[in-house]
Design an enzyme around this catalytic site. Sequence first.
Site, mmCIF file in Angstrom:
data_model
loop_
_atom_site.group_PDB
_atom_site.id
_atom_site.type_symbol
_atom_site.label_atom_id
_atom_site.label_comp_id
_atom_site.label_asym_id
_atom_site.label_seq_id
_atom_site.Cartn_x
_atom_site.Cartn_y
_atom_site.Cartn_z
ATOM 1 C CB THR A 131 -37.537 12.419 1.677
ATOM 2 O OG1 THR A 131 -37.823 13.612 2.385
ATOM 3 C CG2 THR A 131 -38.711 11.471 1.893
ATOM 4 C CG ASP A 132 -35.623 15.622 5.705
ATOM 5 O OD1 ASP A 132 -36.536 15.628 4.845
ATOM 6 O OD2 ASP A 132 -35.100 16.672 6.138
ATOM 7 C CD GLU A 133 -40.863 16.124 3.046
ATOM 8 O OE1 GLU A 133 -42.076 15.978 3.112
ATOM 9 O OE2 GLU A 133 -40.297 16.875 2.219
ATOM 10 C CE1 TYR A 156 -41.953 12.508 -1.872
ATOM 11 C CE2 TYR A 156 -41.524 13.824 0.089
ATOM 12 C CZ TYR A 156 -41.065 13.154 -1.034
ATOM 13 O OH TYR A 156 -39.711 13.122 -1.312
ATOM 14 C CE LYS A 160 -38.795 8.887 -1.534
ATOM 15 N NZ LYS A 160 -38.229 8.521 -2.865
ATOM 16 N N PRO A 211 -46.527 33.483 -1.882
ATOM 17 C CG PRO A 211 -47.297 31.580 -3.006
ATOM 18 C CD PRO A 211 -46.412 32.771 -3.171
HETATM 19 P P1 NAD Z 1 -38.603 15.386 -9.320
HETATM 20 O O1 NAD Z 1 -40.082 15.389 -9.087
HETATM 21 O O2 NAD Z 1 -37.934 16.624 -9.801
HETATM 22 O O3 NAD Z 1 -38.238 14.232 -10.379
HETATM 23 C C1 NAD Z 1 -38.826 12.965 -10.351
HETATM 24 C C2 NAD Z 1 -38.537 12.277 -11.682
HETATM 25 O O4 NAD Z 1 -39.142 10.966 -11.622
HETATM 26 C C3 NAD Z 1 -39.145 12.997 -12.892
HETATM 27 O O5 NAD Z 1 -38.189 13.081 -13.924
HETATM 28 C C4 NAD Z 1 -40.321 12.105 -13.294
HETATM 29 O O6 NAD Z 1 -40.607 12.144 -14.678
HETATM 30 C C5 NAD Z 1 -39.831 10.729 -12.849
HETATM 31 N N1 NAD Z 1 -40.934 9.806 -12.574
HETATM 32 C C6 NAD Z 1 -42.049 10.048 -11.839
HETATM 33 N N2 NAD Z 1 -42.863 8.966 -11.846
HETATM 34 C C7 NAD Z 1 -42.231 8.013 -12.592
HETATM 35 C C8 NAD Z 1 -42.563 6.682 -12.953
HETATM 36 N N3 NAD Z 1 -43.711 6.107 -12.569
HETATM 37 N N4 NAD Z 1 -41.676 5.982 -13.702
HETATM 38 C C9 NAD Z 1 -40.513 6.541 -14.107
HETATM 39 N N5 NAD Z 1 -40.160 7.823 -13.800
HETATM 40 C C10 NAD Z 1 -41.016 8.543 -13.062
HETATM 41 O O7 NAD Z 1 -37.976 14.856 -7.962
HETATM 42 P P2 NAD Z 1 -36.585 15.243 -7.259
HETATM 43 O O8 NAD Z 1 -36.801 16.447 -6.432
HETATM 44 O O9 NAD Z 1 -35.489 15.221 -8.267
HETATM 45 O O10 NAD Z 1 -36.430 13.999 -6.268
HETATM 46 C C11 NAD Z 1 -35.761 12.810 -6.682
HETATM 47 C C12 NAD Z 1 -35.788 11.806 -5.546
HETATM 48 O O11 NAD Z 1 -35.159 12.351 -4.394
HETATM 49 C C13 NAD Z 1 -37.201 11.397 -5.111
HETATM 50 O O12 NAD Z 1 -37.200 10.020 -4.819
HETATM 51 C C14 NAD Z 1 -37.436 12.219 -3.849
HETATM 52 O O13 NAD Z 1 -38.336 11.552 -2.979
HETATM 53 C C15 NAD Z 1 -36.032 12.277 -3.291
HETATM 54 N N6 NAD Z 1 -35.752 13.483 -2.458
HETATM 55 C C16 NAD Z 1 -35.991 14.738 -2.951
HETATM 56 C C17 NAD Z 1 -35.681 15.844 -2.165
HETATM 57 C C18 NAD Z 1 -35.895 17.251 -2.668
HETATM 58 O O14 NAD Z 1 -35.697 18.193 -1.900
HETATM 59 N N7 NAD Z 1 -36.244 17.477 -3.914
HETATM 60 C C19 NAD Z 1 -35.134 15.659 -0.895
HETATM 61 C C20 NAD Z 1 -34.900 14.366 -0.428
HETATM 62 C C21 NAD Z 1 -35.199 13.277 -1.232
HETATM 63 P P1 TYD Z 2 -41.542 22.427 -0.535
HETATM 64 O O1 TYD Z 2 -40.555 23.073 -1.461
HETATM 65 O O2 TYD Z 2 -42.884 22.036 -1.081
HETATM 66 O O3 TYD Z 2 -40.814 21.199 0.183
HETATM 67 P P2 TYD Z 2 -41.302 20.253 1.410
HETATM 68 O O4 TYD Z 2 -42.726 20.496 1.710
HETATM 69 O O5 TYD Z 2 -41.088 18.893 0.838
HETATM 70 O O6 TYD Z 2 -40.412 20.581 2.556
HETATM 71 O O7 TYD Z 2 -41.824 23.448 0.643
HETATM 72 C C1 TYD Z 2 -40.800 23.873 1.508
HETATM 73 C C2 TYD Z 2 -41.465 24.651 2.624
HETATM 74 O O8 TYD Z 2 -42.042 25.840 2.076
HETATM 75 C C3 TYD Z 2 -42.609 23.891 3.292
HETATM 76 O O9 TYD Z 2 -42.584 24.170 4.678
HETATM 77 C C4 TYD Z 2 -43.855 24.479 2.662
HETATM 78 C C5 TYD Z 2 -43.436 25.917 2.349
HETATM 79 N N1 TYD Z 2 -44.080 26.523 1.156
HETATM 80 C C6 TYD Z 2 -44.690 27.779 1.258
HETATM 81 O O10 TYD Z 2 -44.728 28.393 2.342
HETATM 82 N N2 TYD Z 2 -45.253 28.325 0.132
HETATM 83 C C7 TYD Z 2 -45.243 27.678 -1.065
HETATM 84 O O11 TYD Z 2 -45.789 28.218 -2.054
HETATM 85 C C8 TYD Z 2 -44.600 26.386 -1.155
HETATM 86 C C9 TYD Z 2 -44.555 25.622 -2.464
HETATM 87 C C10 TYD Z 2 -44.031 25.858 -0.015
#
Ligand code: NAD
Ligand code: TYD
Length: 348
Positions: A131-133, A156, A160, A211
Site C-alpha cells: 500500500t501507499d500508506e 496497519y 505493511k 459519517p
Molecule cells: P480485504 O480485507 O478485502 O481482503 C483480505 C483477504 O485476506 C480476505 O479474503 C481475508 O479472508 C484474507 N486473509 C486475512 N487474513 C488471512 C490469513 N491470516 N490467512 C489467509 N488469508 C487471510 O483486502 P483488500 O482490500 O482486497 O486488500 C488486498 C491487499 O491489497 C492487502 O494486502 C492490502 O494491504 C493491499 N492494498 C489494498 C488497498 C485497498 O484500497 N483496498 C490499497 C493498496 C493495497
Molecule cells: P478507508 O476506506 O478506511 O481507507 P484508508 O483509511 O485506508 O485510506 O478511508 C478512506 C478515507 O475516508 C480516510 O481518510 C478515512 C475516511 N473515512 C471517513 O471519513 N468515514 C468513514 O466512515 C470511513 C470508513 C472512512
Amino acid sequence: MAKTLITGGAGFIGSHLIHLLVNKYPGEQFVNLDALTYAGNPENLKAIEDAPNYRFVKGDITDFAFLEQLFAEHQFTGVIHLAAESHVDRSIANPMAFIMTNVVGTVNLLNAAKNSWQSDYSGKRFYHVSTDEVYGSLGAEGLFTEETAYDPRSPYSASKASSDHFVRAWQHTYGLPVVISNCSNNYGPYQFPEKLLPLMINNIRHEKPLPVYGDGSNVRDWLWVEDHAAAIDLIFREGREGETYNIGGNNECSNLGLVHQLCDVVDDLLGRAPGSSRKLITFVKDRPGHDQRYAIDASKIKAELGWEPTIGVEEGLQRTAKWYLNNTEWLERVTSGAYREYYAQQYQ
Ligand code: NAD
Ligand code: TYD
C-alpha cells in the site's frame, strides 16, 4: 505448467484479480489460499469457482506447517500475496491481528517459498502487494515515488511497511526473486462495506447519517479496482526482479468532495431530489493519527510497463454505485454476516 498461489483471493482486490487471471490464462493453474476472515467472501468468486484451472484452499498464512505442506503438494511457480488485515480503523482497535497476518504471515510465506524454491529460483517469482500508506502522510504538495522514505503512522501501515522490509530482506539475504507494488485506495464492486465508499452507499440507501471523519479535508488517490488487477498481472509477468512499482489512479479527492459526488450519483440513480443525500453528511470524531494526504507518482510503471489507469473517478463512481444498488442482496448478506453460511454449504 505455471501454477500460481494467490493469497487473500476471497477479499476485495484478490477476487477481481482471480477473475482476471482465471479467464485470461486458461492454460495456467491458480490456487486461492484464504482464511475467510470476516473480509473473505467466496461468493465473490462464484462465477469462476468451477473453472478447471482454479482451486480454493481454506487456510491461514500464520500456520507455517500448513504452508510447507501446501507448497510441497502444489510445487508453485509463483506467489501473488494479497492476504492481509486491511482496515485502518480495525488496526487501531486491534493491532495484534495485523502483526500476526501482515508481518508473521508474510514472513511465513517468504520462508515457505524460499524452502520450496531454493534449489532452483529460475522461473519463480514472489509478488508482494502493498500500500501507499507505508510512505506516511503528505502535505498539500508532492507525490509518493518509489524512492520516498517509509514513514508509516498507523498500526496497519506499520505492519505493511514491516512486511515490505521483510520481502526485500529475503531478496538481499537469500536471493528470493521478489517484486513489490504499493498502491493507492481502491474502489469498486465487492469491497467490504466498512470502507468509505460502500459504507456511504449503504447508508445513503437506508437514509442513515454519512459519517465523515474530522472536517473531511483528508485526501486520497482513488483507483478503480480492475485497473489495479491489470497492473498486478503486468508486474507479475513483466516487472523487473527486485523492483518496486507505485500504482495510483491520478484521482485525488478530498473525502468530503468524494462523498458529495457520490451522493449526487446515488440520488440520480435512485430518482431522489438532487441534494437530498448530501443532507445526511455528519461530521464525526476524527480517526486517531488520521493521515492527511496520499498521492502517487505512477510514472515508473507507465514508463517501464505501459500501465495507466483507464477509469476516472466520475465513471468509476457511477459503476460502483450501480453495482451496489443492483446487488443489494450481496450487501445485505455481507452486512448481516449471512455470507458465511455459503462457505459452510459449499465447502463443508
Ligand atoms: P480485504 O480485507 O478485502 O481482503 C483480505 C483477504 O485476506 C480476505 O479474503 C481475508 O479472508 C484474507 N486473509 C486475512 N487474513 C488471512 C490469513 N491470516 N490467512 C489467509 N488469508 C487471510 O483486502 P483488500 O482490500 O482486497 O486488500 C488486498 C491487499 O491489497 C492487502 O494486502 C492490502 O494491504 C493491499 N492494498 C489494498 C488497498 C485497498 O484500497 N483496498 C490499497 C493498496 C493495497
Ligand atoms: P478507508 O476506506 O478506511 O481507507 P484508508 O483509511 O485506508 O485510506 O478511508 C478512506 C478515507 O475516508 C480516510 O481518510 C478515512 C475516511 N473515512 C471517513 O471519513 N468515514 C468513514 O466512515 C470511513 C470508513 C472512512
